[in-house]
Enzyme design. Structure first.
Site: not given
Ligand SMILES: Nc1ncnc2c1ncn2[C@@H]1O[C@H](COP(=O)(O)OP(=O)(O)O)[C@@H](O)[C@H]1O
Ligand SMILES: Cc1ncc(COP(=O)(O)OP(=O)(O)O)c(N)n1
Length: 273
Positions: A176, A207, A209-212
């Site tokens: 990602k 943002t 919870g984006t990854g989840c």
């Molecule tokens: N500011 C942003 N604008 C647009 N897309 C985003 C942004 N931040 C994250 N994404 C997208 O959200 C998804 C989760 O990515 P990321 O943030 O790298 O994961 P995580 O939450 O695990 O750190 C990916 O598809 C990424 O391209």
């Molecule tokens: C219980 C739990 N699982 C995963 C995460 C991490 O989530 P993610 O979508 O990467 O977003 P952030 O919390 O890092 O913003 C979490 N926080 N809790």
């Protein structure tokens, strides 16, 4: 036989509702897949950060898993926060012959900087669970740890993807681009071809919870029988809108939420369903 498709998430909790099990279940529901969950760790966290984590006893995680599995076998599974070696080994043992799509979000550290996986367990998820994955969805810091080099460019994202598939044994990977500079470009590699999914970078710190949400959406689409590429493509659109309509709730990074436009009473025009 029921035509209802179901998905199971095995992960930790977020009582503030933006990440973890809660985000996964909301996403499954929005993607019209029946959602089920096995809780690994109960986490006191919110939009600001993680306050405390309690891991559930391993035999009770197993009991939850068996309760679901022996009753309603899901069409796809995802794992999120799996903090310890013994949890990873249990899950590997339970799902290794399951023959259903398995998505790994290799959650290591929350955006707040709080650890969600024991450091010594990183090698265990890499060695025991990654080879079972249909799709693994590391962010850049997670991918850097898995491949042991730094990722600064799209070529680095591609090289990391190659290593994760050919050396670590995942069937496919999405490296990602949320943590890169410029546009948010995700790289999917399935061992044969690269596919790129880009969006403009949305200027927001809401943002959480984006990854989840992204990995839960992929899981739901795989549960419906879509291909990996279709599932990732739909999930990229879904997460982009979810970030666009994220909610200014709490004192820190507000939650990503695809339903945010409805909750805020915004017009639906332009939102991809
Ligand atoms: N500011 C942003 N604008 C647009 N897309 C985003 C942004 N931040 C994250 N994404 C997208 O959200 C998804 C989760 O990515 P990321 O943030 O790298 O994961 P995580 O939450 O695990 O750190 C990916 O598809 C990424 O391209
Ligand atoms: C219980 C739990 N699982 C995963 C995460 C991490 O989530 P993610 O979508 O990467 O977003 P952030 O919390 O890092 O913003 C979490 N926080 N809790």
């Amino acid at each position: 036989m029921s035509h209802v498709k179901s998905a199971l998430t095995i992960a930790g909790t977020d009582p503030s509702g933006g990440a973890g099990i809660q985000a996964d279940l909301k996403t499954f529901q929005e993607r019209e897949v029946y959602g089920m969950s096995v809780i690994t760790s109960v986490v006191a966290q919110n939009t600001i950060g993680v306050q405390r984590v309690i891991h559930l006893p391993i035999d009770f995680i197993e009991e939850q898993f068996d309760a679901v599995w022996n009753d309603i076998k899901p069409n796809a599974i995802k794992t999120g926060m799996i903090a310890t070696n013994e949890m990873m080994k249990l899950i590997a043992h339970k799902i290794k012959d399951s023959q259903i799509p398995y998505v790994i979000d290799p959650v290591m550290i929350a955006k707040s900087g709080d650890p969600l996986m024991e450091e010594a367990s990183r090698a265990v998820i890499r060695d025991t669970l990654l080879p079972l994955a249909t799709v693994v969805t590391p962010n850049v810091p997670e991918a850097e740890w898995l491949v042991n080099f730094s990722i600064k460019t799209i070529e680095d994202q591609k090289e990391a993807a190659r290593v994760i598939v050919h050396q670590l044994g995942a069937q496919s990977v999405v490296v990602k681009g949320g943590h890169m500079e410029g546009e948010a470009k995700d790289v999917l590699y399935d061992g044969e071809a690269f596919h790129y999914f880009s969006s403009e970078r949305i200027d927001t710190h809401h943002t959480h919870g984006t990854g989840c949400t992204f990995s839960a959406c992929i899981t739901a689409e795989l549960a419906k029988g879509r291909t990996i590429k279709e599932s990732v493509e739909l999930s990229k659109r879904f997460i982009t809108d979810a970030i666009k309509y994220s909610l200014e709730l709490g004192k820190g990074n507000g939650p990503t939420n695809h339903w945010g436009y409805r909750l805020q009473g915004l017009p639906t025009k332009g939102v991809r369903q």
